[in-house]
Design a protein around this motif. Structure first.
Motif, PDB file in Angstrom:
ATOM      1  N   PHE A 144       1.260  -1.162   0.002  1.00  0.00           N
ATOM      2  CA  PHE A 144      -0.539  -0.198   0.034  1.00  0.00           C
ATOM      3  C   PHE A 144       0.895   1.405  -0.400  1.00  0.00           C
ATOM      4  CE2 PHE A 144      -2.799   2.752   1.783  1.00  0.00           C
ATOM      5  CZ  PHE A 144      -4.098   2.683   1.076  1.00  0.00           C
ATOM      6  N   ASN A 145       0.970   1.261  -1.411  1.00  0.00           N
ATOM      7  CA  ASN A 145       1.881   2.833  -1.202  1.00  0.00           C
ATOM      8  C   ASN A 145       1.094   3.868  -0.566  1.00  0.00           C
ATOM      9  OD1 ASN A 145       4.098   2.515  -3.771  1.00  0.00           O
ATOM     10  ND2 ASN A 145       2.389   0.813  -3.842  1.00  0.00           N
ATOM     11  N   ILE A 146       1.574   5.175   0.370  1.00  0.00           N
ATOM     12  CA  ILE A 146       1.614   6.024   0.348  1.00  0.00           C
ATOM     13  C   ILE A 146       2.504   7.107   0.500  1.00  0.00           C
ATOM     14  CG2 ILE A 146      -0.541   5.576   2.116  1.00  0.00           C
ATOM     15  CD1 ILE A 146       1.282   5.723   4.450  1.00  0.00           C
ATOM     16  N   GLU A 147       1.975   8.134  -0.491  1.00  0.00           N
ATOM     17  CA  GLU A 147       3.182   9.415  -1.271  1.00  0.00           C
ATOM     18  C   GLU A 147       2.556  10.492  -1.090  1.00  0.00           C
ATOM     19  OE1 GLU A 147       4.250   5.979  -5.007  1.00  0.00           O
ATOM     20  OE2 GLU A 147       3.027   7.666  -5.483  1.00  0.00           O
ATOM     21  N   HIS A 148       3.746  11.087  -1.031  1.00  0.00           N
ATOM     22  CA  HIS A 148       3.810  12.617  -0.914  1.00  0.00           C
ATOM     23  C   HIS A 148       4.430  13.024  -1.666  1.00  0.00           C
ATOM     24  CE1 HIS A 148       2.642  16.526   0.371  1.00  0.00           C
ATOM     25  NE2 HIS A 148       3.242  17.219   1.409  1.00  0.00           N
ATOM     26  N   PHE A 149       3.937  14.531  -2.868  1.00  0.00           N
ATOM     27  CA  PHE A 149       4.525  15.036  -3.748  1.00  0.00           C
ATOM     28  C   PHE A 149       5.535  16.799  -3.517  1.00  0.00           C
ATOM     29  CE2 PHE A 149       2.373  11.196  -5.061  1.00  0.00           C
ATOM     30  CZ  PHE A 149       3.571  11.239  -6.395  1.00  0.00           C
ATOM     31  N   ASP A 150       5.973  17.085  -4.319  1.00  0.00           N
ATOM     32  CA  ASP A 150       6.523  17.893  -3.756  1.00  0.00           C
ATOM     33  C   ASP A 150       6.048  18.845  -4.818  1.00  0.00           C
ATOM     34  OD1 ASP A 150       8.247  20.565  -3.072  1.00  0.00           O
ATOM     35  OD2 ASP A 150       9.934  19.805  -4.339  1.00  0.00           O
ATOM     36  N   PHE A 151       5.066  20.228  -4.034  1.00  0.00           N
ATOM     37  CA  PHE A 151       3.873  21.206  -4.957  1.00  0.00           C
ATOM     38  C   PHE A 151       4.705  21.845  -6.456  1.00  0.00           C
ATOM     39  CE2 PHE A 151       1.190  24.981  -5.357  1.00  0.00           C
ATOM     40  CZ  PHE A 151       0.224  24.412  -6.574  1.00  0.00           C
ATOM     41  N   GLY A 152       4.545  21.980  -7.520  1.00  0.00           N
ATOM     42  CA  GLY A 152       4.892  22.613  -7.834  1.00  0.00           C
ATOM     43  C   GLY A 152       6.455  21.969  -8.953  1.00  0.00           C
ATOM     44  N   ALA A 153       6.914  20.850  -8.286  1.00  0.00           N
ATOM     45  CA  ALA A 153       7.671  20.243  -8.709  1.00  0.00           C
ATOM     46  C   ALA A 153       7.501  18.883 -10.113  1.00  0.00           C
ATOM     47  CB  ALA A 153       8.639  18.972  -7.558  1.00  0.00           C
ATOM     48  N   GLY A 154       6.379  19.115 -10.126  1.00  0.00           N
ATOM     49  CA  GLY A 154       6.625  17.950 -11.294  1.00  0.00           C
ATOM     50  C   GLY A 154       6.511  15.959 -10.746  1.00  0.00           C
ATOM     51  N   LEU A 155       6.824  15.316 -11.926  1.00  0.00           N
ATOM     52  CA  LEU A 155       6.353  14.137 -11.402  1.00  0.00           C
ATOM     53  C   LEU A 155       5.278  13.404 -11.542  1.00  0.00           C
ATOM     54  CD1 LEU A 155      10.131  13.069 -11.021  1.00  0.00           C
ATOM     55  CD2 LEU A 155       9.027  12.812 -12.698  1.00  0.00           C
ATOM     56  N   GLY A 156       4.951  12.085 -11.110  1.00  0.00           N
ATOM     57  CA  GLY A 156       3.234  11.764 -10.014  1.00  0.00           C
ATOM     58  C   GLY A 156       2.859  11.260 -11.640  1.00  0.00           C
ATOM     59  N   ALA A 157       1.769  10.540 -11.145  1.00  0.00           N
ATOM     60  CA  ALA A 157       1.370   9.813 -11.920  1.00  0.00           C
ATOM     61  C   ALA A 157      -0.260  10.985 -12.379  1.00  0.00           C
ATOM     62  CB  ALA A 157       0.218   8.536 -11.692  1.00  0.00           C
ATOM     63  N   ALA A 158      -0.812  10.692 -13.537  1.00  0.00           N
ATOM     64  CA  ALA A 158      -1.628  11.716 -13.802  1.00  0.00           C
ATOM     65  C   ALA A 158      -2.999  11.301 -14.525  1.00  0.00           C
ATOM     66  CB  ALA A 158      -0.715  12.530 -15.263  1.00  0.00           C
ATOM     67  N   LEU A 159      -3.928  12.397 -13.830  1.00  0.00           N
ATOM     68  CA  LEU A 159      -5.537  11.579 -13.949  1.00  0.00           C
ATOM     69  C   LEU A 159      -5.380  12.203 -15.508  1.00  0.00           C
ATOM     70  CD1 LEU A 159      -8.246  10.888 -13.561  1.00  0.00           C
ATOM     71  CD2 LEU A 159      -8.416  13.206 -12.439  1.00  0.00           C
ATOM     72  N   GLY A 160      -5.300  13.617 -15.582  1.00  0.00           N
ATOM     73  CA  GLY A 160      -5.330  14.224 -17.079  1.00  0.00           C
ATOM     74  C   GLY A 160      -3.824  14.618 -17.757  1.00  0.00           C
ATOM     75  N   PRO A 161      -4.211  15.181 -19.103  1.00  0.00           N
ATOM     76  CA  PRO A 161      -3.269  15.502 -19.426  1.00  0.00           C
ATOM     77  C   PRO A 161      -1.925  16.390 -18.066  1.00  0.00           C
ATOM     78  CG  PRO A 161      -4.446  15.705 -21.112  1.00  0.00           C
ATOM     79  CD  PRO A 161      -5.016  15.964 -19.643  1.00  0.00           C
ATOM     80  N   LYS A 162      -0.498  16.957 -18.434  1.00  0.00           N
ATOM     81  CA  LYS A 162      -0.106  17.815 -17.977  1.00  0.00           C
ATOM     82  C   LYS A 162       0.417  18.548 -18.006  1.00  0.00           C
ATOM     83  CE  LYS A 162       2.918  15.767 -14.917  1.00  0.00           C
ATOM     84  NZ  LYS A 162       3.060  16.134 -13.869  1.00  0.00           N
TER      85      LYS A 162
END
Length: 292
Positions: free
Chosen positions: A36-54
């Motif tokens: 179970f992957n719980i992840e946090h992302f750096d806002f504005g830094a890019g990367l990460g799975a995408a629901l819609g076009p980047k």
């Protein structure tokens, strides 16, 4: 002239049909775990799975969609795990200790296994020089031990990104197993430069919600059917060899209500076979093969 290809030299070739036989605890032949992957992302830094076009950063749509997992999805999944009495292997970005410490506290309270998964999925460790990568492995291990009371025994690299030295560095910094390799249905012992043992515990890239639901746009109903079909087939195959089946999940994906409904169906199907399968965690699998 025949050219000999480069080899990683971590393990030799071995056909699964020609290996020593053994069983899991209780004489069971199939071990099943949730990663179970719980992840946090750096806002504005890019990367990460995408629901819609980047979009140009800050990509609010995709950042907020992933943040739903930590605010809502993780709690719905926890309710499901409690309902079905599932232990969980929790793949932890240590940035969660700063951003959402109550999420981490909930898993610690359950007694779930915490597994190192980098500081944030906004970076790839395969791009790091050796000293920087080693420091990442050390600091994540120390942070989990400090905040949750026990150092992790396992590691999954953010984005499954490795350098040529990652297995060596994992063994040298105290990790006992890696989840980075999806090359087998049994644990495989890796060679390391120090000679310290490092186990590769099978981690799925097929039975994984990101490649299936995000990349291949599989429906939640079909993903649940895939889990059930994979389980039923592996349970049959395990009469001949002991096997490991991992299921890789992310709360911002399977924590969406309509997907959670189908995940509940798939996990309940496995739980109903509890007398025939070992529902466990990667660390417990590592402990078991260490003793075989």
């Amino acid at each position: 002239m025949t050219r000999i290809l480069k080899n990683h030299r971590r393990y030799p070739y071995s056909a699964i049909t020609r290996r020593p036989d053994y069983s899991w605890p209780g004489g069971k032949r199939l071990a099943v775990y949730l990663g179970f992957n719980i992840e946090h992302f750096d806002f504005g830094a890019g990367l990460g799975a995408a629901l819609g076009p980047k979009s140009p950063e800050p990509d609010v749509l995709n950042y907020a969609w992933r943040d739903y997992g930590n605010r809502v999805g993780v709690w719905r999944c926890l309710e499901l795990f409690e309902e079905l009495k599932y232990p969980v292997g929790v793949l932890v970005n240590t940035a969660l200790y700063d951003y959402a410490p109550e999420v981490m506290a909930a898993f610690v309270k359950r007694g779930d296994e915490l597994i190192g998964h980098g500081h944030t999925n906004s970076e790839r460790q395969g791009d790091m020089p050796e000293a920087e990568e080693k420091r990442l492995l050390e600091t994540c291990r120390e942070r989990i031990a400090e905040c949750s009371g026990r150092a992790p025994g396992g590691w999954l690299s953010p984005w499954i990104s490795e350098s040529l030295l990652t297995p060596d560095l994992l063994a040298e910094t105290g990790y006992r197993y890696t989840l980075n390799w999806c090359h087998d249905d049994q644990p495989v012992r890796f060679a390391t430069r120090s000679g310290t043992p490092l186990w590769s515990i099978p981690y799925p890239q097929e039975l994984n919600d990101i490649p299936m639901i995000v990349a291949r746009q599989m429906d939640a109903c079909d993903f649940a059917d895939m889990i059930i079909d994979n389980f039923d087939e592996m349970l049959q195959q395990s009469a001949a060899q002991p096997l490991v089946m991992g299921i890789a999940l992310h709360p911002y994906i399977v924590g969406q209500p309509y997907r959670l409904r189908h995940l509940r169906r798939a996990l309940a199907h496995i739980a109903a076979q509890g007398e025939r399968v070992w529902i466990t965690t990667p660390g417990a699998i590592c402990d078991c093969v260490d003793r075989i």
